[in-house]
Write an enzyme that holds these catalytic residues in place. Structure first.
Site, PDB file in Angstrom:
ATOM      1  CE  LYS A 254      -2.956   3.063   3.277  1.00  0.00           C
ATOM      2  NZ  LYS A 254      -4.203   2.805   4.059  1.00  0.00           N
ATOM      3  CG  ASP A 259      -5.504   8.359   4.423  1.00  0.00           C
ATOM      4  OD1 ASP A 259      -6.608   8.741   3.514  1.00  0.00           O
ATOM      5  OD2 ASP A 259      -5.768   7.235   5.319  1.00  0.00           O
ATOM      6  CE  LYS A 266      -6.438   9.097   8.263  1.00  0.00           C
ATOM      7  NZ  LYS A 266      -6.603   8.080   8.805  1.00  0.00           N
ATOM      8  CG  ASP A 277      -1.871   5.586   5.076  1.00  0.00           C
ATOM      9  OD1 ASP A 277      -1.619   4.551   5.607  1.00  0.00           O
ATOM     10  OD2 ASP A 277      -2.785   5.888   4.459  1.00  0.00           O
ATOM     11  CG  ASP A 336      -9.649   7.697   6.624  1.00  0.00           C
ATOM     12  OD1 ASP A 336      -8.600   7.220   6.431  1.00  0.00           O
ATOM     13  OD2 ASP A 336      -9.707   7.821   7.804  1.00  0.00           O
ATOM     14  CD  GLU A 338      -6.189   5.034   2.402  1.00  0.00           C
ATOM     15  OE1 GLU A 338      -7.777   5.286   3.313  1.00  0.00           O
ATOM     16  OE2 GLU A 338      -5.772   5.028   2.997  1.00  0.00           O
ATOM     17  NE  ARG A 340     -10.488  -1.587   4.337  1.00  0.00           N
ATOM     18  CZ  ARG A 340     -11.194  -1.638   5.508  1.00  0.00           C
ATOM     19  NH1 ARG A 340     -12.141  -1.724   5.493  1.00  0.00           N
ATOM     20  NH2 ARG A 340     -10.384  -0.784   6.603  1.00  0.00           N
TER      21      ARG A 340
HETATM   22  N1  BES Z   1      -4.147   4.078   6.680  1.00  0.00           N
HETATM   23  C1  BES Z   1      -5.160   4.138   7.843  1.00  0.00           C
HETATM   24  C2  BES Z   1      -4.455   3.551   9.451  1.00  0.00           C
HETATM   25  C3  BES Z   1      -3.793   3.805   9.941  1.00  0.00           C
HETATM   26  C4  BES Z   1      -3.924   5.098  11.134  1.00  0.00           C
HETATM   27  C5  BES Z   1      -2.323   3.978  10.148  1.00  0.00           C
HETATM   28  C6  BES Z   1      -3.139   4.939  12.145  1.00  0.00           C
HETATM   29  C7  BES Z   1      -1.582   4.579  10.529  1.00  0.00           C
HETATM   30  C8  BES Z   1      -1.786   4.738  12.170  1.00  0.00           C
HETATM   31  C9  BES Z   1      -6.121   4.320   7.431  1.00  0.00           C
HETATM   32  O1  BES Z   1      -6.519   4.271   5.920  1.00  0.00           O
HETATM   33  C10 BES Z   1      -7.506   4.409   8.143  1.00  0.00           C
HETATM   34  O2  BES Z   1      -7.869   5.365   8.342  1.00  0.00           O
HETATM   35  N2  BES Z   1      -8.331   3.360   8.401  1.00  0.00           N
HETATM   36  C11 BES Z   1      -9.720   3.808   9.061  1.00  0.00           C
HETATM   37  C12 BES Z   1     -10.147   2.327   7.841  1.00  0.00           C
HETATM   38  C13 BES Z   1     -11.773   2.836   8.903  1.00  0.00           C
HETATM   39  C14 BES Z   1     -12.537   4.398   8.162  1.00  0.00           C
HETATM   40  C15 BES Z   1     -12.792   1.752   8.352  1.00  0.00           C
HETATM   41  C16 BES Z   1      -9.012   3.308  10.548  1.00  0.00           C
HETATM   42  O3  BES Z   1      -8.292   3.015  10.866  1.00  0.00           O
HETATM   43  O4  BES Z   1      -9.359   4.349  11.092  1.00  0.00           O
HETATM   44 ZN    ZN Z   2      -4.359   4.771   5.101  1.00  0.00          ZN
HETATM   45 MN    MN Z   3      -7.482   5.812   5.403  1.00  0.00          MN
END
Ligand code: BES
Ligand code: ZN
Ligand code: MN
Length: 490
Positions: A254, A259, A266, A277, A336, A338, A340
């Site tokens: 990824k 992000d 966010k 990210d 968010d 994204e 996957r």
């Molecule tokens: N890049 C983030 C995950 C992340 C969070 C990486 C903290 C490193 C540190 C990912 O794209 C994301 O935003 N995931 C969301 C998923 C949710 C919307 C289902 C999350 O973890 O909140």
């Molecule tokens: Zn992300």
């Molecule tokens: Mn995200």
């Protein structure tokens, strides 16, 4: 180009300890047996070393501990670093000791009087891993990293043993540089350029642009990048060190260079951390660099999806439905989630084109994995016990935390959508597992697969045993070892 500080191996001459500049390190087993260099130091310091070895602190010392004697009488060095290391040290002990010494040295020149140390290459690797600083954006002229010299009775042997590990250290440093780099510098295009530079090492590198991705039908990947001015890209890196025609191992990363969350924006606090990210893509790049650098006898292909997740008038909306390269449709509930969406298309493409013997994807995928495992372990998800156990063993041997998590139909059911084949989120419960379930829908029957959620381990806010705070390079060593143990011809 990213490179770990080269380490020079020279013949061990005990009296050199008197003339070495910078810092000089002595290796002492916990029993306190002294080699010739130690005895020389003890003599010129009029028993100074012996007093340390008789002290209570030394009696309590653990392997890898370093005692520093500053401005020692009779030596030209500015400090003597006494490194505690058992004669029969394990690989991990040797690395940790090397790393501890490099931390004390802080980038200053150091000569290690290693005499007949057994795990010299591992000790050197520990030093190389810890000897890292990301200073390119400090306006003060960065001091060059001081030379590291290891004096050994068999310098040629040590050098030969260290050569492949030096390549691994280079790979780890590359991953850290990528992960530490801010998103205005490491754009999707800049990232791709850095990967193309690795053709110098004998990798075949292709960059697929948006028109080609559109042609391939990678709509879920493109839907993530469409709000950004930076063009989305997929980069394919092939290392053909194995026998011709042999199915490769595929590594998929990824690479979200930033992000913001997109329209599902966010919160401001901490958003700056999302420069990391692209950590999965960073590990894939560093691993490919390590494999090419040591000329691994295996076929490995690294694929990274490079996108930026931004809100704009052209960005994907929550509620949009997009069609993946596989043909499955996805209702995007949360822009968010994204990562996957990027991975599923690249994973499908990897299988479609390369029919790999195994596929491992890496991603800073979920915040939930940090809630579950903290910064100590990456989440490991797999459909294949044999590949998974081989990976866990490699990670353990490399002292890189990895913990297997479950998969199952009940979790997969959380992804059901009213209007499309699936949603891109499964709700709050088991957030990391439902993310993995989403990915598994894009794994073909018969492809052994591992998903590594590295959100907690890619970058950390405190020093680790092998890295200063910031990007760790977690995974490069475990993957390199997995290739060595399970994919390389003898
Ligand atoms: N890049 C983030 C995950 C992340 C969070 C990486 C903290 C490193 C540190 C990912 O794209 C994301 O935003 N995931 C969301 C998923 C949710 C919307 C289902 C999350 O973890 O909140
Ligand atoms: Zn992300
Ligand atoms: Mn995200």
């Amino acid at each position: 180009m990213t490179q770990a500080t080269p380490i020079r191996f020279v013949p061990f001459v005990p009296s050199d300890v008197l003339t070495a500049k910078g810092r000089v390190a002595l290796i002492v087993p916990p029993e306190g047996t002294l080699d010739q260099a130690c005895r020389t130091v003890n003599r010129v310091t009029k028993g100074g070393l012996a007093r340390l070895l008789e002290s209570d602190s030394f009696a309590k010392a653990k392997s890898g501990q370093v005692f520093s004697l500053a401005w020692p009488a009779g030596l030209e060095a500015e400090a003597v670093d006494v490194v505690v290391l058992p004669r029969r040290a394990t690989e991990t002990e040797a690395r940790k000791a090397g790393s501890a010494l490099a931390k004390v040295a802080g980038g200053k020149p150091v000569t290690v009087m290693a005499a007949s140390m057994l795990k010299t290459a591992e000790f050197a690797l520990g030093m190389a891993l810890r000897d890292y600083a990301f200073e390119r954006h400090k306006s003060a002229e960065a001091e060059p990293r001081g030379e590291v010299v290891i004096a050994h009775k068999k310098p040629e042997e040590a050098e030969v043993a260290y050569a492949p590990l030096a390549a691994v250290a280079d790979g780890v440093h590359m991953t850290r540089d990528l992960v530490n780099e801010p998103a205005n510098v490491l754009t999707t295009s800049n990232f791709a350029e850095r990967l193309v530079e690795m053709t110098e090492l004998g990798l075949e590198v292709e960059v697929l642009d948006e028109a080609q991705l559109e042609e391939l039908g990678m709509r879920t990947l493109l839907s993530v990048g469409q709000g950004s001015d930076s063009p989305s890209k997929v980069v394919v890196m092939q290392w053909k060190g194995g026998t011709e025609g042999q199915a490769p191992l595929a590594l998929v990363g990824k690479g979200v260079v930033f992000d913001t969350g997109g329209i599902s924006l966010k919160p401001a606090a901490g958003m700056e951390d999302m420069t990391m990210d692209m950590g999965g893509a960073g590990v894939v790049a560093g691993t490919m660099r390590a494999l090419a650098g040591r000329k691994a006898k295996a076929n490995v292909v690294g694929l990274v999806g490079l996108v930026e997740n931004m809100p704009s008038g052209n960005a994907t909306r929550p509620g949009d439905v997009v069609t993946s390269m596989k043909g499955d449709t996805v209702e995007i509930i949360n822009t968010d989630a994204e990562g996957r969406l990027v991975l599923c298309d690249v994973m499908w493409y990897a299988q479609d084109r390369f029919n790999p013997a195994g596929m491992i994807d890496l991603a800073t995928l979920t915040g939930a994995i940090i809630i579950g495992l903290g910064h100590e372990n990456a989440g490991v998800f797999s459909n294949d016990d044999s590949l998974c156990n081989a990976f866990l063993k490699a990670a353990e041997a490399e002292d890189e935390g990895a913990w297997r998590m479950p998969l199952g139909k009940a979790y997969d059911d959380q992804l059901k959508s009213r209007i499309a084949d699936m949603k891109n989120v499964g709700g709050r419960p088991a957030g990391s597992i439902t993310a993995a379930q989403f990915l598994q829908r894009f794994v073909k029957d018969g492809t052994p697969w591992i998903h590594l959620d590295i959100a907690g381990v890619a970058s950390v806010t405190a020093d680790t045993s092998y890295a200063p705070k910031g990007a760790t390079g977690w995974g490069v060593r475990a993957l390199d070892r997995l290739v060595r143990d399970s994919f390389e011809a003898e």
